[in-house]
Design a protein around this motif. Structure first.
Motif, short mmCIF file in Angstrom:
data_model
loop_
_atom_site.label_atom_id
_atom_site.label_comp_id
_atom_site.label_asym_id
_atom_site.label_seq_id
_atom_site.Cartn_x
_atom_site.Cartn_y
_atom_site.Cartn_z
N LYS A 534 -18.05 5.58 -18.67
CA LYS A 534 -18.59 4.28 -19.06
C LYS A 534 -19.12 3.58 -17.83
N MET A 535 -20.39 3.22 -17.88
CA MET A 535 -21.08 2.64 -16.73
C MET A 535 -20.81 3.47 -15.47
N PRO A 536 -21.15 4.77 -15.49
CA PRO A 536 -20.84 5.63 -14.34
C PRO A 536 -21.67 5.25 -13.13
N ARG A 537 -21.11 5.48 -11.97
CA ARG A 537 -21.80 5.26 -10.71
C ARG A 537 -21.56 6.45 -9.81
N TYR A 538 -22.51 6.67 -8.92
CA TYR A 538 -22.38 7.72 -7.92
C TYR A 538 -21.72 7.10 -6.69
N CYS A 539 -20.45 7.36 -6.53
CA CYS A 539 -19.64 6.65 -5.52
C CYS A 539 -19.40 7.55 -4.30
N LEU A 540 -19.13 6.88 -3.15
CA LEU A 540 -18.80 7.56 -1.90
C LEU A 540 -17.33 7.33 -1.57
N PHE A 541 -16.68 8.40 -1.13
CA PHE A 541 -15.26 8.32 -0.78
C PHE A 541 -15.06 8.96 0.58
N GLY A 542 -14.00 8.54 1.25
CA GLY A 542 -13.66 9.12 2.53
C GLY A 542 -13.40 8.05 3.58
N ASN A 543 -12.78 8.49 4.67
CA ASN A 543 -12.41 7.58 5.75
C ASN A 543 -13.64 6.98 6.41
N ASN A 544 -14.72 7.71 6.49
CA ASN A 544 -15.93 7.19 7.14
C ASN A 544 -16.56 6.06 6.33
N VAL A 545 -16.39 6.08 4.99
CA VAL A 545 -16.87 4.95 4.19
C VAL A 545 -16.04 3.71 4.52
N ARG A 546 -14.74 3.88 4.65
CA ARG A 546 -13.88 2.75 5.01
C ARG A 546 -14.21 2.23 6.39
N LEU A 547 -14.51 3.14 7.33
CA LEU A 547 -14.84 2.71 8.68
C LEU A 547 -16.16 1.95 8.70
N ALA A 548 -17.14 2.37 7.87
CA ALA A 548 -18.39 1.63 7.80
C ALA A 548 -18.15 0.21 7.29
N ASN A 549 -17.24 0.07 6.33
CA ASN A 549 -16.88 -1.26 5.83
C ASN A 549 -16.20 -2.08 6.92
N LYS A 550 -15.37 -1.43 7.73
CA LYS A 550 -14.70 -2.12 8.84
C LYS A 550 -15.72 -2.57 9.88
N MET A 551 -16.74 -1.74 10.12
CA MET A 551 -17.77 -2.11 11.08
C MET A 551 -18.52 -3.36 10.61
N GLU A 552 -18.73 -3.46 9.31
CA GLU A 552 -19.37 -4.68 8.78
C GLU A 552 -18.45 -5.89 8.95
N ALA A 553 -17.14 -5.70 8.77
CA ALA A 553 -16.21 -6.81 8.90
C ALA A 553 -16.12 -7.30 10.35
N CYS A 554 -16.33 -6.38 11.31
CA CYS A 554 -16.26 -6.74 12.72
C CYS A 554 -17.60 -7.24 13.27
N SER A 555 -18.61 -7.28 12.39
CA SER A 555 -19.92 -7.73 12.84
C SER A 555 -19.98 -9.26 12.84
N GLN A 556 -21.14 -9.81 13.20
CA GLN A 556 -21.34 -11.25 13.26
C GLN A 556 -22.56 -11.62 12.42
N ALA A 557 -22.69 -12.90 12.16
CA ALA A 557 -23.80 -13.39 11.34
C ALA A 557 -25.14 -13.05 11.99
N GLY A 558 -26.01 -12.43 11.23
CA GLY A 558 -27.33 -12.09 11.72
C GLY A 558 -27.36 -10.92 12.67
N ARG A 559 -26.23 -10.17 12.78
CA ARG A 559 -26.15 -9.04 13.71
C ARG A 559 -25.85 -7.76 12.95
N ILE A 560 -26.19 -6.64 13.63
CA ILE A 560 -25.98 -5.31 13.06
C ILE A 560 -25.02 -4.59 13.99
N ASN A 561 -23.83 -4.28 13.49
CA ASN A 561 -22.78 -3.64 14.30
C ASN A 561 -22.88 -2.13 14.10
#
Length: 652
Positions: A534-561
């Motif tokens: 139901k409402m399927p999505r093509y999802c990504l799993f793995g530690n590197n996906v979590r690390l990419a999310n962490k890199m976004e959390a450690c970034s700043q406004a208007g910046r690319i980490n």
């Protein structure tokens, strides 16, 4: 050139080959004058043909008219016989020469349907077998100087069609009326086989020997009548009598009883439709071998009826018998004229025509219904194909193309669609202060703002060949190298991040402030698959996906980490690359590198790979800016991807 002109050419060239050229010049001039004037009628065509014959007589050393006309008629039949279409007609008209001449009008009807034949009113023939070795031929025609043309025709037919030569005596002519000339011919047979074929068994001419009463004849042929020389109806069939004027005498007098003829004239009851001749006894007799179409004068149920049939001359009573049938082809037409199937005798083919027509109508209705069903099926198939295309397009927007095709073909179960993908660059982004924005404005304003922003992001991802993974609230996730393998997936994601920053600087929130994006990028291997039905999505799993999310959390406004990740080995291929991708459709030329294949035994960071292309500039951050659980090597840190010096490469 018409058949008459072709026959004249053969006649002239037979006697003097070089005499045809002046005649041909006259024909060409005549055709040129026809193009610049109103189309000529039959009379003009006939007069022109006679002028050509006169010219031919002069060019052939003043040859006699009758001799030339006889040769002309002979070659006319030859020209008809040389044409395969007319050849079949010639051999199908009659079994004997007399039958052929009586029904020779069939050939005229066929020729008049051809553009090659000059449309001239043809003659009509009446044959009387005098004795076993001769036939008396009566020819009715409008041209008084064409008598020997008929002689040539008869000789050619006897020799070419029947293979038997004949001799012909031209007898006296009779001018019984002004418009038509009656010419008599006596045809002598020279072969006993043709004589035997033409012999007919003698029959009685006494009315006492007749085995059928007039009343029975009127019922057997309900649409017949008999006229005398005064054009008075002396006998009428039981079906036709209902359509005669009501002021005529009682019906019974038409069935054989004594009667008075004064009030039943032909023109008071019927009118001639075809052929176009005067309704007189002599005119009808001259065309008795033609098909006659008549129409009643009086009406029944508000409509007249047309009859199509044949005129037969009865010499024993000096009368003409007309035997015909109503011109109807459908039951509605039959009933609309006050007729019934019982009015048409069983032996009349009109019954079959009507019934076959009804059957054809039923079949036509069936075909029409089938065509409508076919049209509906074709329309349904077209709509089905359109819906199929929409479904495929929808799957392609939700899943990678190879996964979407597998889902569409249903060849693989969902658990087999999961896969491990190495070297994928994942981008996470969110809007700074999104929670505050949501708390201070209406929900539909938030949705409208996100729709404007993410629509531009979608266009940018399509141009850069970057796969959009999902959007969760203000989070926008893309991946490079997931849908299609590429050694430039990290470069494409970097351009995507720069474009997202630049686009966000053009959009404002409800309070008039420009939207500020915070972006994090990381590269590594991931596991991709479809979760749920139901409402399927093509999802990504793995530690590197979590690390990419962490890199976004450690970034700043208007910046690319941008973080560093270690690879065990890497092949570098230098090639000339043209990149036609940006949110603003500006052609970007990547740097041309010219190296050979190099295999590095040392480990190289993803940052170094991107930085070595000289397409981007980075701002190094301190190691403590990395996420706490980020796997590092001594000296590893994260970087800000500079956007300021890229604005000249992307145009709004």
């Amino acid at each position: 050139m018409s058949l008459l002109h072709q026959a004249l050419q053969s006649t002239v060239e037979k006697h003097k080959p070089d005499a045809w050229q002046p005649i041909k010049q006259h024909i060409d001039n005549h055709h040129q004058s026809e193009k610049s004037s109103i189309e000529s009628d039959n009379e003009c065509e006939f007069v022109f043909t006679e002028k050509l014959i006169k010219l031919a007589c002069q060019l052939l050393d003043d040859m006699e008219w009758d001799r030339l006309m006889e040769d002309f008629g002979y070659h006319f039949i030859e020209e008809c016989h040389n044409d395969i279409k007319y050849q079949r007609v010639l051999h199908s008209i009659g079994f004997t020469l007399s039958d052929f001449l009586i029904h020779f009008d069939c050939l005229h009807d066929h020729l008049n349907c051809s553009k090659k034949f000059t449309n001239i009113l043809p003659p009509s023939f009446i044959c009387n077998v005098e004795n076993p070795d001769s036939i008396l031929l009566e020819s009715y025609h409008q041209r008084h100087r064409w008598s020997y043309f008929t002689v040539g025709i008869v000789k050619a037919v006897a020799e070419i069609v029947f293979g038997q030569p004949v001799s012909i005596d031209v007898l006296e002519a009779s001018n019984r009326h002004e418009d038509y000339k009656c010419q008599f011919y006596r045809i002598h047979y020279r072969c006993i086989t043709l004589m035997k074929a033409s012999q007919v068994q003698s029959a009685s001419t006494s009315p006492k020997d007749l085995k059928i009463l007039p009343a029975t004849f009127c019922k057997a042929f309900p649409f017949h009548f008999v006229i005398n020389r005064e054009m008075i109806l002396i006998q009428v069939g039981s079906g036709l009598v209902r359509f005669l004027p009501t002021e005529l005498p009682d019906i019974d007098i038409f069935l054989g009883s004594s009667m008075s003829y004064e009030t039943r004239h032909f023109v008071d009851c019927l009118k001639m439709i075809s052929p176009k001749v005067e309704p007189t006894f002599e005119h009808i007799l001259s065309y008795c071998n033609s098909r006659f179409t008549l129409e009643t004068v009086s009406q029944l149920h508000g409509k007249t009826i047309q009859l199509r049939g044949q005129m037969i001359y009865a010499s024993e009573s000096d009368c003409i018998l007309y035997v015909g049938s109503p011109c109807v082809s459908a039951l509605e037409e039959l009933k609309g004229r006050g007729l019934y199937l019982s009015d048409i005798p069983v032996h009349d083919a009109t019954r079959d025509v009507i019934l076959v027509g009804e059957q054809a109508k039923v079949q036509e209705d069936l075909v029409t219904r089938m065509q409508k069903v076919k049209a509906k099926l074709e329309q349904a198939s077209k709509e089905l194909r359109q819906e199929k295309t929409k479904n495929v397009d929808l799957l392609n927007t939700i899943f990678p193309k190879d996964i979407a095709m597998k889902l569409w073909k249903r060849k693989y179960p969902l658990e087999q669609l999961c896969r491990r993908v190495d070297n994928v660059t994942v981008l996470f982004s969110d809007i700074v202060g999104f929670t505050a924005i949501c708390s201070t404005c209406e929900p539909f304003i938030v949705v409208e703002m996100l729709n404007r922003l993410y629509t531009k992001f979608d266009d940018l991802s399509a141009k850069l060949n970057v796969y959009k993974v999902e959007t969760i609230g203000d989070a926008y996730v893309v991946a490079g190298g997931l849908e299609q393998k590429s050694n430039r997936h990290a470069h494409d994601v970097c351009y995507m991040s720069i474009g997202m920053i630049l686009v966000s600087q053009t959009e404002k929130s409800h309070d008039g402030q420009f939207i500020k994006m915070r972006i994090g990028i990381h590269t590594g291997s991931v596991v991709a698959g479809i979760v749920g039905y139901k409402m399927p999505r093509y999802c990504l799993f793995g530690n590197n996906v979590r690390l990419a999310n962490k890199m976004e959390a450690c970034s700043q406004a208007g910046r690319i980490n941008y973080g560093a990740i270690m690879h065990a080995s890497l092949n570098l291929v230098r090639n000339t690359i043209l990149v036609f991708s940006s949110i603003f459709s500006v052609l970007l030329m990547y740097l041309q590198l010219n190296l050979s294949f190099v295999f590095f035994q040392t480990v190289v960071s993803n940052f170094e790979l991107v930085n070595s292309s000289n397409e981007f500039t980075f701002e190094k951050r301190t190691p403590d800016c990395l996420p706490k659980d980020f796997p590092t090597q001594p000296g590893d840190t994260c970087y800000f991807l500079n956007v300021a010096n890229q604005t000249n490469m992307l145009e709004d």
